[in-house]
Design a protein around this motif. Structure first.
Motif, short mmCIF file in Angstrom:
data_model
loop_
_atom_site.label_atom_id
_atom_site.label_comp_id
_atom_site.label_asym_id
_atom_site.label_seq_id
_atom_site.Cartn_x
_atom_site.Cartn_y
_atom_site.Cartn_z
N ASN A 203 25.09 -30.64 -6.42
CA ASN A 203 26.51 -30.94 -6.67
C ASN A 203 27.38 -29.77 -6.26
O ASN A 203 28.46 -29.96 -5.69
N LYS B 33 25.80 -20.10 -10.48
CA LYS B 33 26.63 -21.07 -9.78
C LYS B 33 27.96 -20.45 -9.36
O LYS B 33 28.40 -20.62 -8.21
N THR C 179 22.20 -29.54 -10.24
CA THR C 179 23.33 -28.64 -10.47
C THR C 179 23.78 -28.01 -9.16
O THR C 179 24.99 -27.96 -8.84
N TYR C 180 22.80 -27.55 -8.38
CA TYR C 180 23.15 -26.87 -7.15
C TYR C 180 23.39 -27.82 -5.98
O TYR C 180 24.11 -27.47 -5.04
N ASP D 42 17.43 -31.10 -13.35
CA ASP D 42 18.67 -30.52 -13.86
C ASP D 42 19.06 -29.31 -13.00
O ASP D 42 20.23 -29.16 -12.59
N ASN E 177 21.49 -20.30 -14.42
CA ASN E 177 22.94 -20.26 -14.55
C ASN E 177 23.38 -19.73 -15.92
O ASN E 177 24.23 -20.33 -16.59
#
Length: 333
Positions: free
Chosen positions: A139, A81, A136-137, A132, A71
């Motif tokens: 969420n 993202k 992130t993905y 992490d 990202n």
């Protein structure tokens, strides 16, 4: 008797309805430098696809490096993202469901299945970094309303050596994401995954070796499938989870079904018939099965008009006879 016959006749549609379920007629939507536009999604609709895999990427320096970089503003738009969110929104606006499938690229194309740490300290760094990355993905998938999330792709050594970590990670993903979960196991690792019971689908990247023939017939390819198919169905019976081909596809080249996983840029002759036959064989073998959920063809570039074609020996079916095979099967299922 007439009343009884009418009663049975009325039951038939109900029974059929109860047995039927929507197949995942998917494409692997390749991340691009640019955003996706309506004209790009129109080609997906024209294929009769109802799902697209969205694949943001993280990068690792080598197979023993524990840090995932992701990202960043140095990546292509579709790998980030923001890009994944834009792809998902436009696909959803057009009635196409999505699977978020974060993937790792190791420098020089090293196979992700060999990712291994040499020390406990490095394992811990990798686990934290991967968490992490994947959270992130997860969420993002929750925020975007994506229907399916893939917790990892072809990470055999990581999975086999750190199974407790994966159980914990999947449980954590469930706390933020309420959709369906799968893992994309390589064709030679799917029967050794320790956490299928934690997921909703058995996910397989289906690059099984089927035939050494230059241009195998559909019948030869279907014969080559039988041993693999029996093992896949046996796993389904044990786990009681539907099977999903998180990737499937063939290059339009000679001997396409011998080692279908090869991604090197070799200059083998273009063989459109071999790709067409292999595509037809996998669809005919698996799509009619009630225990089979569907799959995502590898791969589909957003700019359809500029992709594939009769001189292309790569994986995409775009603008090749295999595309028509897909369009017909996806319409029927």
């Amino acid at each position: 008797m007439k009343k009884f016959g009418w009663f049975l006749l009325c039951l038939i549609p109900i029974c059929l309805l109860g047995q039927s379920s929507e197949k995942i007629n998917g494409i692997s939507f390749v991340a691009s430098r640019e955003g996706v536009a309506q004209e790009h999604v129109a080609e997906v609709i024209d294929l009769n696809a109802n799902y697209a895999a969205i694949m943001p990427f993280g990068f690792i320096r080598d197979i023993n490096s524990p840090v995932i970089i992701f990202n960043t503003d140095r990546q292509w738009f579709g790998e980030t993202k923001e890009g994944a969110m834009q792809y998902i929104k436009l696909l959803h606006d057009n009635g196409i469901k999505t699977m978020v499938k974060p993937q790792i690229w190791i420098w020089k194309g090293e196979f992700t299945g060999r990712l291994t740490m040499h020390t406990e300290a490095d394992w811990k760094i990798l686990e934290d970094s991967y968490e992490d990355f994947i959270m992130t993905y997860a969420n993002m998938a929750a925020d975007a309303g994506s229907e399916l999330f893939c917790v990892g792709t072809e990470l055999a050594r990581f999975v086999q050596l750190r199974p407790d970590y994966w159980h914990r990670l999947i449980a954590k993903i469930r706390t933020v994401y309420s959709g369906k979960l799968t893992y994309a196991a390589n064709w030679d690792e799917y029967d050794r995954i320790p956490f299928w019971e934690d997921l909703d689908y058995i996910g397989i990247d289906a690059y099984f070796p089927l035939s050494e023939e230059k241009t195998p017939s559909v019948a030869q390819l279907k014969a080559g499938w039988q041993e693999h198919k029996d093992r896949i169905k046996a796993l389904y019976s044990t786990c009681e989870k539907p099977v999903l081909f998180t990737e499937y596809g063939y290059r339009s080249t000679d001997q396409t079904a011998w080692k279908p996983w090869l991604v090197d840029r070799h200059e083998e002759p273009v063989n459109l018939t071999a790709q067409e036959n292999a595509t037809r064989a996998i669809l005919e073998e698996f799509w009619p099965e009630s225990w089979f959920a569907g799959g995502y063809v590898w791969k589909w570039f957003i700019d359809h008009k500029q992709s594939g074609g009769e001189r292309d020996n790569r994986f995409t079916p775009q603008n090749k006879p295999a595309e028509e095979v897909l369009r017909d099967f996806y319409r029927r299922y």
